[in-house]
Write a protein that holds these residues in place. Structure first.
Motif, PDB file in Angstrom:
ATOM      1  N   TYR A  23      -5.725   4.725   7.411  1.00  0.00           N
ATOM      2  CA  TYR A  23      -4.782   5.112   6.365  1.00  0.00           C
ATOM      3  C   TYR A  23      -3.540   4.242   6.526  1.00  0.00           C
ATOM      4  O   TYR A  23      -3.345   3.607   7.560  1.00  0.00           O
TER       5      TYR A  23
ATOM      6  N   SER B   4       4.237  10.583   5.360  1.00  0.00           N
ATOM      7  CA  SER B   4       3.182  10.586   4.338  1.00  0.00           C
ATOM      8  C   SER B   4       2.124   9.553   4.690  1.00  0.00           C
ATOM      9  O   SER B   4       2.353   8.664   5.504  1.00  0.00           O
TER      10      SER B   4
ATOM     11  N   GLU C 149       3.547   0.567  -5.497  1.00  0.00           N
ATOM     12  CA  GLU C 149       4.564   1.046  -4.568  1.00  0.00           C
ATOM     13  C   GLU C 149       4.428   0.444  -3.170  1.00  0.00           C
ATOM     14  O   GLU C 149       5.345   0.554  -2.357  1.00  0.00           O
TER      15      GLU C 149
ATOM     16  N   THR D  36      -1.333   7.180   2.942  1.00  0.00           N
ATOM     17  CA  THR D  36      -1.991   6.675   1.734  1.00  0.00           C
ATOM     18  C   THR D  36      -3.397   6.234   2.093  1.00  0.00           C
ATOM     19  O   THR D  36      -3.578   5.417   3.005  1.00  0.00           O
TER      20      THR D  36
ATOM     21  N   THR E 176       2.101   6.042  -3.373  1.00  0.00           N
ATOM     22  CA  THR E 176       1.048   6.753  -4.113  1.00  0.00           C
ATOM     23  C   THR E 176       0.270   5.837  -5.043  1.00  0.00           C
ATOM     24  O   THR E 176      -0.673   6.273  -5.695  1.00  0.00           O
ATOM     25  N   SER E 177       0.671   4.565  -5.101  1.00  0.00           N
ATOM     26  CA  SER E 177      -0.018   3.601  -5.960  1.00  0.00           C
ATOM     27  C   SER E 177       0.080   2.224  -5.328  1.00  0.00           C
ATOM     28  O   SER E 177       0.895   1.991  -4.430  1.00  0.00           O
TER      29      SER E 177
ATOM     30  N   TRP F  66      -0.680  13.916   2.265  1.00  0.00           N
ATOM     31  CA  TRP F  66      -1.857  13.043   2.172  1.00  0.00           C
ATOM     32  C   TRP F  66      -2.005  12.558   0.728  1.00  0.00           C
ATOM     33  O   TRP F  66      -2.195  13.352  -0.194  1.00  0.00           O
ATOM     34  N   ASN F  67      -1.923  11.245   0.536  1.00  0.00           N
ATOM     35  CA  ASN F  67      -2.058  10.649  -0.796  1.00  0.00           C
ATOM     36  C   ASN F  67      -3.305   9.772  -0.873  1.00  0.00           C
ATOM     37  O   ASN F  67      -3.792   9.268   0.144  1.00  0.00           O
ATOM     38  N   GLU F  68      -3.797   9.572  -2.081  1.00  0.00           N
ATOM     39  CA  GLU F  68      -4.920   8.672  -2.324  1.00  0.00           C
ATOM     40  C   GLU F  68      -4.628   7.906  -3.605  1.00  0.00           C
ATOM     41  O   GLU F  68      -4.267   8.510  -4.620  1.00  0.00           O
ATOM     42  N   ILE F  69      -4.744   6.583  -3.560  1.00  0.00           N
ATOM     43  CA  ILE F  69      -4.394   5.808  -4.748  1.00  0.00           C
ATOM     44  C   ILE F  69      -5.432   6.027  -5.850  1.00  0.00           C
ATOM     45  O   ILE F  69      -6.586   6.351  -5.573  1.00  0.00           O
TER      46      ILE F  69
ATOM     47  N   GLU G 218       7.209   6.762   0.727  1.00  0.00           N
ATOM     48  CA  GLU G 218       5.900   7.236   0.278  1.00  0.00           C
ATOM     49  C   GLU G 218       5.253   6.260  -0.708  1.00  0.00           C
ATOM     50  O   GLU G 218       5.921   5.709  -1.593  1.00  0.00           O
TER      51      GLU G 218
END
Length: 344
Positions: free
Chosen positions: A145, A221, A159, A223, A155-156, A288-291, A153
């Protein structure tokens, strides 16, 4: 006659191994409780010791002899009998062996480790990257990750641009640079300071490693880029003279518990380590983020150049690049952990 027969049977047990114990010094740059030591190297060594009835004894060193990138040379010059390390810590030196470092090659640590070893066993003799050493195992870590500091953070894909990201190996550095980030290459032992001092905005790591290297308080955070964005390929090798000094029976014992056996140990080690690491991160309120899927496709498009460069490098060595890639992918697919079973 019965007593004589019994003595003969007892005397023949383990007779193929020398009575004198050979002590093998294993160089180590990690803390003794790290999963590579506890979950891979020590179980491997114990299995061989049992197999040889004590003919071989492995002494895993508790004090480092140098920084992690130095360890292959320490194996070559005989400072240690056996060593392990990260291929990407020596940029350009193990390019062919690092095939599983390429983007989206390794879906999980089981698949990546098995494919790394199977591919090396089939083609590695033609690489010429480990002359002077006897490689007995390769493995990879679990899905990575991108972990970010507070206020950073991601998220894309957009970013990620401009962010300073700590990386462990050269291929990972190329990946981050190609995606618009600025790679900061450091060994894991220096990662915590880089995060706490703001030298890096984020860090690419498996979940397990964040907690182990005490980086959990420094990240807020994470990704995920689905599909196995990259892995680092680890090696385990004997000094060639040490290897040549083993008897045929001892070599057979080492090989029995190396290769795919090490890949299995690595799969378990990282899977279990990630479970503990995620629990610690969740306790620290990790986000927890996912693109998005559209970004995943863009990532694959941008990173295709890394595979093209690997193919060029392989072709320049006279190697069948496309064949090797196809074989590695087939092995990863065959050994991947996620399978549908018992469903008609």
């Amino acid at each position: 006659m019965t007593l004589a027969a019994a003595i003969a049977v007892v005397g023949s047990t383990g007779a193929s191994f020398a009575q004198e114990t050979k002590t093998i010094r294993v160089g180590n740059w990690l803390p003794m409780h790290h999963l590579i030591v506890k979950g891979i190297v020590e179980p491997w060594a114990a299995a061989i010791e049992a197999e040889t009835n004590g003919s071989l004894k492995f002494d895993v060193m508790e004090t480092a002899l140098g920084r992690p990138p130095a360890y292959f040379d320490l194996v070559l010059d005989g400072s240690i009998d056996v060593g392990f390390g990260v291929s990407g810590h020596n940029p350009g030196r193990f390019t062919m062996t690092q095939i599983m470092d390429l983007p989206f090659m390794s879906p999980d640590p089981w698949a990546g480790a098995a494919a790394a070893w199977a591919t090396y066993e089939r083609y590695g003799a033609d690489y010429g990257e480990h002359d002077g050493a006897k490689v007995v195992g390769l493995w990879v870590h679990s899905e990575p990750y991108i972990f970010m500091r507070e206020g950073q953070e991601v998220t894309s894909l957009a970013e990620l641009a401009g962010k300073k990201i700590r990386v462990g190996g050269n291929v990972t550095g190329e990946i981050m640079q190609t995606l618009g980030a600025t790679p900061v290459q450091l060994p894991p032992t220096e990662a915590q300071q880089a995060m706490s001092r703001g030298v890096a905005d984020g860090i690419t790591f498996p979940t397990e490693s964040i907690e182990f290297f005490k980086i959990t308080p420094s990240v807020a955070s994470s990704t995920r880029i689905p599909g196995g964005l990259y892995t680092d390929t680890f090696w385990l090798a004997f000094n060639q003279a040490t290897w040549d000094g083993l008897s045929d029976e001892e070599k057979a014992a080492v090989e029995k518990h190396s290769g795919m056996a090490i890949a299995t140990l690595a799969g378990w080690a990282w899977t279990n380590g990630d479970t503990l690491g995620r629990a610690a991160l969740d306790a620290n309120d990790m986000v927890w983020n996912e693109i998005p899927e559209a970004d995943v496709e863009e990532v694959k498009s941008r990173l295709a150049v890394l595979e093209e460069r690997w193919i060029e490098a392989a072709n320049s060595k006279g190697l069948p690049a496309e064949e090797i890639l196809e074989y590695a992918r087939a092995q990863a697919e065959a050994y991947k952990a996620e399978k549908v079973v018992n469903v008609p």
